[in-house]
Enzyme design. Sequence first.
Site, mmCIF file in Angstrom:
data_model
loop_
_atom_site.group_PDB
_atom_site.id
_atom_site.type_symbol
_atom_site.label_atom_id
_atom_site.label_comp_id
_atom_site.label_asym_id
_atom_site.label_seq_id
_atom_site.Cartn_x
_atom_site.Cartn_y
_atom_site.Cartn_z
ATOM 1 N N LYS A 79 -105.596 16.635 -31.097
ATOM 2 C CA LYS A 79 -104.574 15.587 -30.978
ATOM 3 C C LYS A 79 -104.375 15.244 -29.503
ATOM 4 O O LYS A 79 -104.363 16.143 -28.653
ATOM 5 C CB LYS A 79 -103.278 16.078 -31.614
ATOM 6 C CG LYS A 79 -102.155 15.052 -31.659
ATOM 7 C CD LYS A 79 -100.936 15.624 -32.377
ATOM 8 C CE LYS A 79 -99.798 14.637 -32.443
ATOM 9 N NZ LYS A 79 -98.623 15.188 -33.151
ATOM 10 N N SER A 154 -96.836 12.540 -36.955
ATOM 11 C CA SER A 154 -97.498 11.821 -35.890
ATOM 12 C C SER A 154 -98.974 12.184 -35.716
ATOM 13 O O SER A 154 -99.706 11.462 -35.058
ATOM 14 C CB SER A 154 -96.766 12.078 -34.562
ATOM 15 O OG SER A 154 -96.817 13.453 -34.239
ATOM 16 N N SER A 178 -95.087 16.746 -38.254
ATOM 17 C CA SER A 178 -96.242 15.956 -37.820
ATOM 18 C C SER A 178 -97.616 16.519 -38.161
ATOM 19 O O SER A 178 -98.609 15.810 -38.026
ATOM 20 C CB SER A 178 -96.178 15.711 -36.319
ATOM 21 O OG SER A 178 -95.318 14.641 -36.070
HETATM 22 N N1 GLN Z 1 -91.515 12.298 -37.690
HETATM 23 C C1 GLN Z 1 -90.786 13.214 -36.861
HETATM 24 C C2 GLN Z 1 -90.362 12.518 -35.593
HETATM 25 O O1 GLN Z 1 -90.629 11.389 -35.459
HETATM 26 C C3 GLN Z 1 -91.619 14.413 -36.560
HETATM 27 C C4 GLN Z 1 -92.612 14.199 -35.493
HETATM 28 C C5 GLN Z 1 -93.361 15.447 -35.124
HETATM 29 O O2 GLN Z 1 -93.374 16.430 -35.858
HETATM 30 N N2 GLN Z 1 -93.940 15.426 -33.950
HETATM 31 O O3 GLN Z 1 -89.741 13.080 -34.748
#
Ligand code: GLN
Length: 496
Positions: A79, A154, A178
Amino acid sequence: MDVSGLTIEGLHRALEAREVTVEEICKAIFERIERLNTTLNVYITVTYEQAIERARELDAQLSTGYKPTGLYGVPVAIKDNICTKGIRTTCASRILENFVPPYSATAVEKLHAAGAVILGKTNCDEFAMGSSNENSAFGPVRNPWDLSRVPGGSSGGSAAAVAADLCVVALGSDTGGSVREPASFCGVVGLKPTYGRVSRYGLVAYGSSLDQIGPIAKTTADVARTLQVIAGWDEHDATSANLPIDDYLAALNSDVQSLRLGVPKEAFGVGLAPEVKRAVETAIANFETMGASLVEVTLPHLEYAIADYYIIATAEASANLARFDGVRYGYRAEGVETLAEMYQKTRDLGFGAEVKRRIMLGTYVLSSGYYDAYYLKAQKVRTLLEQDFRNAFTACDLIVTPTAPTPAFKLGEKISDPLEMYLADIYTVTINLAGLPAVSFPCGFSSDGLPIGCQLIAPHFQEARLLAACHQYEQNYPTAHPSARTSAGSLRWPSL
Ligand code: GLN
């Protein structure tokens, strides 16, 4: 060379039998990337030359009779919020568009030491803020199961790359879901380890008390193999745990027949799509058939989880992102007269809309006069949520919930309504707030043929138990296991 459904085990068998070389495997995957990346947009950066050079080194060692173990020869994707020395790391943001880190994250160093080959850096929501991968300065990723849909976020690029066979294993990061939500949307397995199990050194910080790096793969065994490599204490991360690491692979076949599976009633209420509910309930019934006993547990504070998470995560984000000021690295705005103007313009042009929203929210909840009402209260609620889990785990060994309330949604469907988007995280954020390990694995399909994920949650540092249950489920009910994909033809990528 057909790389579809390729797992580490399959790869090692082929390497040992000298049926294929690491270089050939990498080239076959790069050929797919070349063909599919313009459509899927999963890779922001592809490291072809480095990968081939590395593959040759590994092949030379194999030719001396070396037996591949661990992640030897395994093509991996990272990532793009995880630092890779000498390889651009953008966090899918304009502000780091040309940032080349002078060091690698500990997890990346460990992958390298275990023999992995890095193919490139995967797309994600900007600074890992999002649930759909639509908040990327490099454009959205498309879901390989249905190109009109999001891959989740994400770590959308990582999950889609694994699903589309554009790597064998990928690393994601999980602050509030994410790794798990995209794994669920893309029909693959994703693990968020216990907070502290994997070093965060070199993971660009979003919410430092929540962030963890986690593996995404096609099978639980591959997730276990990857965790084995990246887990452990690190002198560079004071929050990493100095605790023994289990043998995750050996534990996969440990007895789960007497498992007590906790089912929280609050997780099956309003907002849950009927198809997801049905699929997860079927998975629960299947666990029962495998010998597990079901226990009703309660998570009374679950309804506060989203609000709690979006206060704590944004507060931490507002502090962490203060370092991107155009001074030492990253993008710097031009045509400015004063220092203040430089900061302002750099951040205005460098950050996308969602990141700015988070910084503003976080700054607000930390500001004097509002700190007690929001941030302090949120910390108290966090403790209550942790206690909910502690109480629940007195009666059960693992807890099961859906991973996300719906299957993958359409691109553009939720992007103009942040609250709607945040609700996609209802089942995942609590796990980070409580610091627990959890895995998402495929448990069925919607009527549209989209994968549905089931989430299993374990007490702190019980990844071995978690992965054993997940693995044995996969063996008994191979819903989206690569072997099922090819034999049942259940994987449909009409446009690929
Ligand atoms: N969707 C969540 C956020 O926007 C989690 C994102 C993540 O785990 N990095 O914060």
